[in-house]
Scaffold this motif. Structure first.
Motif, PDB file in Angstrom:
ATOM      1  N   ASN A  31       0.642   4.814  10.218  1.00 36.47           N
ATOM      2  CA  ASN A  31       0.210   6.216  10.202  1.00 36.47           C
ATOM      3  C   ASN A  31       1.248   7.088   9.510  1.00 36.47           C
ATOM      4  N   LEU A  32       0.762   8.014   8.675  1.00 32.16           N
ATOM      5  CA  LEU A  32       1.628   8.903   7.897  1.00 32.16           C
ATOM      6  C   LEU A  32       1.137  10.339   8.008  1.00 32.16           C
ATOM      7  N   ARG A  33       2.084  11.282   7.968  1.00 33.28           N
ATOM      8  CA  ARG A  33       1.746  12.719   7.954  1.00 33.28           C
ATOM      9  C   ARG A  33       2.454  13.394   6.784  1.00 33.28           C
ATOM     10  N   PHE A  34       1.698  14.191   6.013  1.00 34.54           N
ATOM     11  CA  PHE A  34       2.278  14.882   4.863  1.00 34.54           C
ATOM     12  C   PHE A  34       2.020  16.394   4.883  1.00 34.54           C
ATOM     13  N   ASP A  35       1.368  16.887   5.939  1.00 40.64           N
ATOM     14  CA  ASP A  35       1.009  18.311   5.954  1.00 40.64           C
ATOM     15  C   ASP A  35       2.139  19.192   6.464  1.00 40.64           C
ATOM     16  N   ASP A  36       3.154  18.624   7.124  1.00 39.04           N
ATOM     17  CA  ASP A  36       4.169  19.475   7.740  1.00 39.04           C
ATOM     18  C   ASP A  36       5.571  18.900   7.588  1.00 39.04           C
ATOM     19  N   ARG A  37       5.778  18.064   6.548  1.00 37.64           N
ATOM     20  CA  ARG A  37       7.096  17.435   6.394  1.00 37.64           C
ATOM     21  C   ARG A  37       7.328  16.998   4.954  1.00 37.64           C
ATOM     22  N   CYS A  38       8.568  16.651   4.664  1.00 37.71           N
ATOM     23  CA  CYS A  38       8.946  16.205   3.328  1.00 37.71           C
ATOM     24  C   CYS A  38       8.349  14.820   3.049  1.00 37.71           C
ATOM     25  N   PRO A  39       7.566  14.677   1.988  1.00 41.81           N
ATOM     26  CA  PRO A  39       6.932  13.371   1.704  1.00 41.81           C
ATOM     27  C   PRO A  39       7.943  12.238   1.556  1.00 41.81           C
ATOM     28  N   GLU A  40       9.076  12.500   0.894  1.00 40.91           N
ATOM     29  CA  GLU A  40      10.073  11.443   0.681  1.00 40.91           C
ATOM     30  C   GLU A  40      10.641  10.964   2.026  1.00 40.91           C
ATOM     31  N   ALA A  41      10.939  11.905   2.907  1.00 41.65           N
ATOM     32  CA  ALA A  41      11.491  11.537   4.215  1.00 41.65           C
ATOM     33  C   ALA A  41      10.473  10.748   5.039  1.00 41.65           C
ATOM     34  N   GLU A  42       9.189  11.143   4.935  1.00 39.64           N
ATOM     35  CA  GLU A  42       8.139  10.446   5.667  1.00 39.64           C
ATOM     36  C   GLU A  42       8.011   9.000   5.189  1.00 39.64           C
ATOM     37  N   ILE A  43       8.095   8.793   3.883  1.00 38.08           N
ATOM     38  CA  ILE A  43       8.010   7.442   3.318  1.00 38.08           C
ATOM     39  C   ILE A  43       9.200   6.593   3.784  1.00 38.08           C
ATOM     40  N   VAL A  44      10.393   7.181   3.769  1.00 39.41           N
ATOM     41  CA  VAL A  44      11.595   6.462   4.201  1.00 39.41           C
ATOM     42  C   VAL A  44      11.467   6.021   5.658  1.00 39.41           C
ATOM     43  N   GLN A  45      11.017   6.927   6.533  1.00 40.52           N
ATOM     44  CA  GLN A  45      10.857   6.601   7.949  1.00 40.52           C
ATOM     45  C   GLN A  45       9.798   5.518   8.155  1.00 40.52           C
ATOM     46  N   ALA A  46       8.707   5.607   7.397  1.00 43.20           N
ATOM     47  CA  ALA A  46       7.637   4.610   7.519  1.00 43.20           C
ATOM     48  C   ALA A  46       8.134   3.235   7.077  1.00 43.20           C
ATOM     49  N   ARG A  47       8.899   3.184   5.973  1.00 45.75           N
ATOM     50  CA  ARG A  47       9.443   1.904   5.501  1.00 45.75           C
ATOM     51  C   ARG A  47      10.375   1.288   6.537  1.00 45.75           C
ATOM     52  N   ALA A  48      11.197   2.128   7.158  1.00 53.35           N
ATOM     53  CA  ALA A  48      12.143   1.626   8.161  1.00 53.35           C
ATOM     54  C   ALA A  48      11.413   1.027   9.350  1.00 53.35           C
ATOM     55  N   CYS A  49      10.316   1.655   9.774  1.00 51.14           N
ATOM     56  CA  CYS A  49       9.547   1.145  10.905  1.00 51.14           C
ATOM     57  C   CYS A  49       8.880  -0.186  10.551  1.00 51.14           C
ATOM     58  N   PHE A  61      -3.156  13.691   7.103  1.00 49.61           N
ATOM     59  CA  PHE A  61      -2.939  12.438   7.821  1.00 49.61           C
ATOM     60  C   PHE A  61      -3.513  11.291   7.007  1.00 49.61           C
ATOM     61  N   ILE A  62      -2.745  10.209   6.894  1.00 51.83           N
ATOM     62  CA  ILE A  62      -3.205   9.011   6.188  1.00 51.83           C
ATOM     63  C   ILE A  62      -2.935   7.797   7.068  1.00 51.83           C
ATOM     64  N   ARG A  63      -3.916   6.922   7.156  1.00 50.52           N
ATOM     65  CA  ARG A  63      -3.757   5.650   7.858  1.00 50.52           C
ATOM     66  C   ARG A  63      -3.922   4.525   6.845  1.00 50.52           C
ATOM     67  N   LEU A  64      -2.857   3.736   6.657  1.00 54.85           N
ATOM     68  CA  LEU A  64      -2.927   2.541   5.828  1.00 54.85           C
ATOM     69  C   LEU A  64      -3.179   1.355   6.744  1.00 54.85           C
ATOM     70  N   GLN A  82       0.833  -1.211   0.000  1.00 46.81           N
ATOM     71  CA  GLN A  82       0.000   0.000   0.000  1.00 46.81           C
ATOM     72  C   GLN A  82       0.866   1.258   0.000  1.00 46.81           C
ATOM     73  N   LEU A  83       1.976   1.221   0.736  1.00 48.65           N
ATOM     74  CA  LEU A  83       2.872   2.378   0.810  1.00 48.65           C
ATOM     75  C   LEU A  83       3.544   2.623  -0.541  1.00 48.65           C
ATOM     76  N   ASP A  84       3.970   1.535  -1.190  1.00 47.89           N
ATOM     77  CA  ASP A  84       4.653   1.655  -2.483  1.00 47.89           C
ATOM     78  C   ASP A  84       3.738   2.212  -3.564  1.00 47.89           C
ATOM     79  N   THR A  85       2.453   1.910  -3.461  1.00 47.24           N
ATOM     80  CA  THR A  85       1.514   2.329  -4.512  1.00 47.24           C
ATOM     81  C   THR A  85       0.745   3.604  -4.147  1.00 47.24           C
ATOM     82  N   LEU A  86       1.140   4.260  -3.051  1.00 49.73           N
ATOM     83  CA  LEU A  86       0.471   5.492  -2.631  1.00 49.73           C
ATOM     84  C   LEU A  86       0.747   6.590  -3.649  1.00 49.73           C
ATOM     85  N   SER A  87      -0.301   7.153  -4.213  1.00 51.00           N
ATOM     86  CA  SER A  87      -0.121   8.175  -5.256  1.00 51.00           C
ATOM     87  C   SER A  87       0.299   9.505  -4.649  1.00 51.00           C
TER      88      SER A  87
END
Length: 441
Positions: free
Chosen positions: A134-152, A25-28, A13-18
């Motif tokens: 859980n993901l946040r895109f309103d106050d941070r870099c989208p690429e960094a948020e994706i990287v942190q989410a993948r690591a978790c 805020f997004i909850r997968l 789901q994270l890989d295919t997030l448009s």
């Protein structure tokens, strides 16, 4: 049909997030199978870890890992709640707590106030379990948020059985000792003191030292099994300390603008059989000292809620039966004004008279002056907050677990007529549950 493991499903789901979906805020989420949420938490390497379940039968169980964001003030938390509410869409749950007295030095790894929006959320209810990212895109870099989410996600471990709780030898020290306790009770019940402060809740720290500290999650799991009709919580902000408990007392629950709270104060023991148990309950309800203790609580709650509400209603006194003790309880319902936030409620309601005293400031002044142990998050606030609903407990019947130490806490409301020996034995009754879990009672 091919089964996809929950972590792989979330990664997909994270890989295919448009790019267009990367807003606010997004909850997968994906369904999953889990036998024991605390076994799952205990197996993880990520921090912080949080467990929460409300006291109602069949209540949702929550286990969380990591943090998308953390807040060390109610103002910052409320600003984030408002920001996401303005953006619309799904709204997150925040988990955390507050110390009993945020103006004093508390426990080393537990700030005065700390709420977090978790990175990973495992929920279980009667219909099944759900694993969420859980993901946040309103106050941070989208690429960094994706990287942190993948690591978790990559760090997640399979659930494992909890370790066995083996019998240990503990050295016990009560702070204060019984003689000091009696002296404090005498000061509080002196007519000169009662004339301006009719109730002070004094507490005791029972410190147990052992060469080997048990797993806090194994301890909480066993405690939970014998603590029906209670809230259940566990917090591990760092690997070094944990705070667990099964408190019977609600601070408040809020659904929209409807709030429910309670006056829970006045205590007696449980009986040997149903007949004696009921006789003790009847005596408790009729007892002047215990009724006064409960009255101190509900009168202050009503006074605090009336300016915040269009309507406040209080129910009849009744008893609540726990494993070792029973309490007097009165339920209070309120319809809040439109602009009343959780920040406002948490600035007004805690510490309640059931854990502090009446009037609040003079009772707190006595506690600050005379109690030599640090209450920290004991008798503070713990639970879940969201834009639409909140559910918070008063953090009593709890244990603070550190390297080679377990600290247990209990308090007693001291009012006119309180006897030092009786109140001391009440403290023993309140910690009897967890002492028995440790093989000491």
């Amino acid at each position: 049909m091919h089964f996809i493991p929950p972590v792989e499903a979330l990664k997909s789901q994270l890989d295919t997030l448009s790019d267009s979906a990367k807003k606010g805020f997004i909850r997968l989420s994906t369904s999953c199978q889990v036998n024991h949420l605390m076994g799952w938490l205990n197996a993880q390497s990520e921090y912080p870890r949080f467990y929460w379940q409300s006291r109602e039968a069949g209540a949702v169980e929550y286990a969380t890992l990591g943090a998308v964001k953390a807040f060390d003030s109610l103002a910052a938390l409320q600003a984030d709640l408002a920001r996401l509410a303005d953006l619309g869409g799904e709204q997150p749950d925040y988990f955390g707590g507050m110390a009993f007295d945020t103006s004093t030095v508390g426990w080393e790894h537990f700030p005065g106030c700390h709420f977090l929006l978790p990175r990973i959320e495992l929920r279980r209810q009667q219909t099944g379990a759900t694993l969420s990212l859980n993901l946040r895109f309103d106050d941070r870099c989208p690429e960094a948020e994706i990287v942190q989410a993948r690591a978790c996600l990559a760090a997640l471990k399979e659930e494992r059985p909890l370790p066995c709780l083996l019998p240990h030898v503990y050295q016990r020290e009560d702070r204060p000792a019984q003689k000091e306790w009696a002296a404090s009770v005498a000061q509080v019940t002196h007519p000169d003191h009662l004339s301006h402060t009719p109730k002070v809740v004094l507490s005791r720290e029972t410190c147990l030292t052992t060469p080997e500290t048990p797993s806090p999650w194994a301890l909480l799991a066993r405690w939970q099994a014998g603590a029906a009709d209670c809230f259940h919580f566990g917090v591990q902000l760092t690997p070094h300390e944990a705070f667990i408990g099964c408190p019977p007392e609600r601070l408040y629950t809020r659904e929209g603008r409807h709030l429910m709270t309670e006056a829970l104060a006045g205590t007696t023991r449980r009986g040997r059989d149903a007949q004696q148990d009921q006789a003790l309950a009847d005596e408790l309800l009729a007892d002047k000292k215990n009724s006064l203790e409960n009255q101190c609580v509900y009168q202050q709650l009503l006074t605090q809620l009336e300016p915040l509400s269009s309507h406040v209603q209080m129910g009849e006194a009744h008893t609540v039966k726990l494993r070792s003790v029973q309490h007097i309880r009165r339920l209070i319902h309120a319809e809040l004004h439109q602009n009343v936030t959780d920040q406002r409620l948490l600035a007004v309601l805690p510490p309640t008279p059931a854990v502090g005293g009446v009037p609040r400031e003079s009772a707190l002044a006595f506690i600050r002056q005379h109690e030599r142990h640090r209450r920290g998050w004991y008798a503070g606030v713990l639970g879940r907050i969201s834009h639409t609903s909140s559910d918070l407990s008063v953090a009593i019947r709890c244990a603070h677990i550190g390297p080679e130490t377990i600290r247990l806490y209990a308090g007693a409301g001291i009012v006119a007529g309180s006897q030092p020996d009786e109140e001391w034995h009440e403290l023993d009754a309140k910690i009897a549950d967890i002492m028995s879990l440790l093989g000491m009672g």
